[in-house]
Design an enzyme around this catalytic site. Structure first.
Site, PDB file in Angstrom:
ATOM      1  N   ASP A 218      48.695  36.295  46.814  1.00 54.42           N
ATOM      2  CA  ASP A 218      47.304  36.610  47.103  1.00 54.42           C
ATOM      3  C   ASP A 218      47.328  37.588  48.288  1.00 54.42           C
ATOM      4  O   ASP A 218      48.368  37.775  48.919  1.00 54.42           O
ATOM      5  CB  ASP A 218      46.595  35.294  47.462  1.00 54.42           C
ATOM      6  CG  ASP A 218      45.214  35.496  48.057  1.00 54.42           C
ATOM      7  OD1 ASP A 218      44.406  36.214  47.448  1.00 54.42           O
ATOM      8  OD2 ASP A 218      44.951  34.967  49.150  1.00 54.42           O
TER       9      ASP A 218
ATOM     10  N   ASP B 152      44.057  38.441  50.817  1.00 53.36           N
ATOM     11  CA  ASP B 152      43.228  38.033  51.953  1.00 53.36           C
ATOM     12  C   ASP B 152      43.559  36.623  52.427  1.00 53.36           C
ATOM     13  O   ASP B 152      43.559  35.673  51.648  1.00 53.36           O
ATOM     14  CB  ASP B 152      41.741  38.092  51.565  1.00 53.36           C
ATOM     15  CG  ASP B 152      41.246  39.524  51.400  1.00 53.36           C
ATOM     16  OD1 ASP B 152      41.502  40.338  52.309  1.00 53.36           O
ATOM     17  OD2 ASP B 152      40.619  39.833  50.374  1.00 53.36           O
TER      18      ASP B 152
ATOM     19  N   GLU C 258      32.881  27.461  47.879  1.00 52.15           N
ATOM     20  CA  GLU C 258      34.267  27.838  47.547  1.00 52.15           C
ATOM     21  C   GLU C 258      35.267  26.843  48.117  1.00 52.15           C
ATOM     22  O   GLU C 258      36.245  26.479  47.465  1.00 52.15           O
ATOM     23  CB  GLU C 258      34.576  29.244  48.085  1.00 52.15           C
ATOM     24  CG  GLU C 258      35.982  29.707  47.778  1.00 52.15           C
ATOM     25  CD  GLU C 258      36.402  30.965  48.536  1.00 52.15           C
ATOM     26  OE1 GLU C 258      37.545  31.018  49.014  1.00 52.15           O
ATOM     27  OE2 GLU C 258      35.583  31.898  48.651  1.00 52.15           O
TER      28      GLU C 258
ATOM     29  N   SER D 117      44.444  39.920  43.792  1.00 59.09           N
ATOM     30  CA  SER D 117      43.403  39.704  44.795  1.00 59.09           C
ATOM     31  C   SER D 117      42.016  39.769  44.197  1.00 59.09           C
ATOM     32  O   SER D 117      41.701  40.653  43.404  1.00 59.09           O
ATOM     33  CB  SER D 117      43.527  40.755  45.901  1.00 59.09           C
ATOM     34  OG  SER D 117      42.433  40.632  46.796  1.00 59.09           O
ATOM     35  N   ALA D 118      41.166  38.840  44.643  1.00 56.10           N
ATOM     36  CA  ALA D 118      39.749  38.860  44.272  1.00 56.10           C
ATOM     37  C   ALA D 118      38.980  39.771  45.232  1.00 56.10           C
ATOM     38  O   ALA D 118      37.765  39.875  45.147  1.00 56.10           O
ATOM     39  CB  ALA D 118      39.185  37.444  44.321  1.00 56.10           C
TER      40      ALA D 118
ATOM     41  N   LYS E 135      42.194  34.356  38.398  1.00 57.37           N
ATOM     42  CA  LYS E 135      43.417  35.147  38.584  1.00 57.37           C
ATOM     43  C   LYS E 135      44.407  34.888  37.444  1.00 57.37           C
ATOM     44  O   LYS E 135      45.215  35.727  37.121  1.00 57.37           O
ATOM     45  CB  LYS E 135      44.058  34.813  39.925  1.00 57.37           C
ATOM     46  CG  LYS E 135      43.245  35.353  41.095  1.00 57.37           C
ATOM     47  CD  LYS E 135      43.967  35.112  42.377  1.00 57.37           C
ATOM     48  CE  LYS E 135      43.220  35.731  43.536  1.00 57.37           C
ATOM     49  NZ  LYS E 135      43.914  35.476  44.797  1.00 57.37           N
TER      50      LYS E 135
ATOM     51  N   ASP F  66      46.412  31.001  49.342  1.00 53.88           N
ATOM     52  CA  ASP F  66      45.687  30.231  50.358  1.00 53.88           C
ATOM     53  C   ASP F  66      44.546  29.421  49.751  1.00 53.88           C
ATOM     54  O   ASP F  66      43.743  28.840  50.464  1.00 53.88           O
ATOM     55  CB  ASP F  66      45.145  31.149  51.467  1.00 53.88           C
ATOM     56  CG  ASP F  66      43.894  31.892  51.041  1.00 53.88           C
ATOM     57  OD1 ASP F  66      42.890  31.853  51.760  1.00 53.88           O
ATOM     58  OD2 ASP F  66      43.920  32.510  49.962  1.00 53.88           O
TER      59      ASP F  66
END
Length: 288
Positions: A38, A40, A85, A153-154, A202, A227
């Protein structure tokens, strides 16, 4: 066992299993390895001197490229959806449509701002985004050994690529799957390209990129860094998977989320702003 794993920030549900995976990966050698990560708050810092560091979305949210009115609206979205989230009492199924709603609304707001492509580099330069301590060794070591680093990555691909570029570590072995901006011929943001990648799809992103994984067929050992629990499926497209070691950064709401992370990740790093553990594991696996 690798000395760094006795660091106070490190927790493991099953140290013996971790040791077995590491031994197996080391025996297979670096030519069988790929790293899937990932971006961020995994490769970048969560906080610095007690202050939250920006994600690739926040870099834009905090920049001069968007109006005060837009900033306020994006902040409202954050206040509404971020608690959802990280809410460990809600299921992924429950969160999913809400995350799509959040990302979609945020992207619509950004498109309305008519952001100019050439201004992105300055926005990154002026931001407080920081890769984790030890990032240089992490990226350089993988590059030297030609180990592929796939970043799912989102966030916003154009922005996170710029963060890596400005840090001087955007090597040819780095491949990014993310949400990319679509600019018109005069360089103004008009939309986002392709399917939306958010925190919980993802896996679909991974499976859509099976062509890419085909090229990596001989790389059957995966070091996965994330994370969030949504990051655990990033390796689902990997063919002939032999071993996977999952390292999870637990940055926030540590006590209430610890158990769910320990149940899912092999190694959990609590409030650890460094790449020390991944770096030492890579040195071990690659026989350095």
């Amino acid at each position: 066992m690798i000395p760094v794993l006795s660091k106070s920030s490190v927790r493991m549900r099953d140290p013996k299993r971790v040791e077995q995976i590491l031994t197996s990966m080391r025996n297979a050698g670096p030519s069988t390895l790929q790293v899937i990560s990932d971006f961020d708050m995994t490769l970048t810092r969560f906080a610095y001197n007690g202050k939250r560091c920006p994600t690739s979305h926040n870099i834009l949210d905090d920049s001069k490229l968007i109006s005060e009115d837009c900033k306020a609206k994006l902040n409202n979205l954050l206040d509404t959806y971020y608690p959802i989230e990280i809410d460990s009492t809600r299921s992924v199924e429950e969160k999913l449509p809400l995350m799509v709603e959040w990302w979609t609304k945020a992207h619509e707001l950004l498109v309305q701002q008519k952001i100019i492509k050439d201004h992105l580099a300055l926005a990154v330069r002026e931001s407080e985004a920081m890769l984790r301590d030890g990032y240089q060794q992490f990226f350089d070591h993988l590059h030297q050994l030609s180990v592929p680093l796939l970043i799912f990555s989102a966030g916003i691909g154009d922005v996170l690529e710029e963060v890596i570029r400005q840090a001087g570590v955007f090597h040819p072995n780095v491949k990014v799957f993310s949400n990319y901006m679509d600019f018109d011929e005069s360089g103004v943001l008009q939309a986002f390209k392709g399917e939306l990648i958010h925190i919980y799809n993802k896996r679909e992103g991974a499976l859509l990129n099976t062509e890419h994984f085909k090229e990596l067929q001989s790389r059957c050992n995966v070091l996965l860094l994330g994370d969030s629990l949504g990051d655990l499926n990033m390796a689902d497209g990997v063919m002939d998977l032999q071993n996977i070691l999952k390292i999870g950064y637990l940055n926030d709401k540590v006590d209430e989320r610890r158990q769910s992370y320990l149940n899912s990740y092999d190694i959990v790093l609590e409030k650890d702003e460094t790449m020390d553990v991944p770096n030492d594991i890579l040195l071990y696996i690659t026989g350095q």
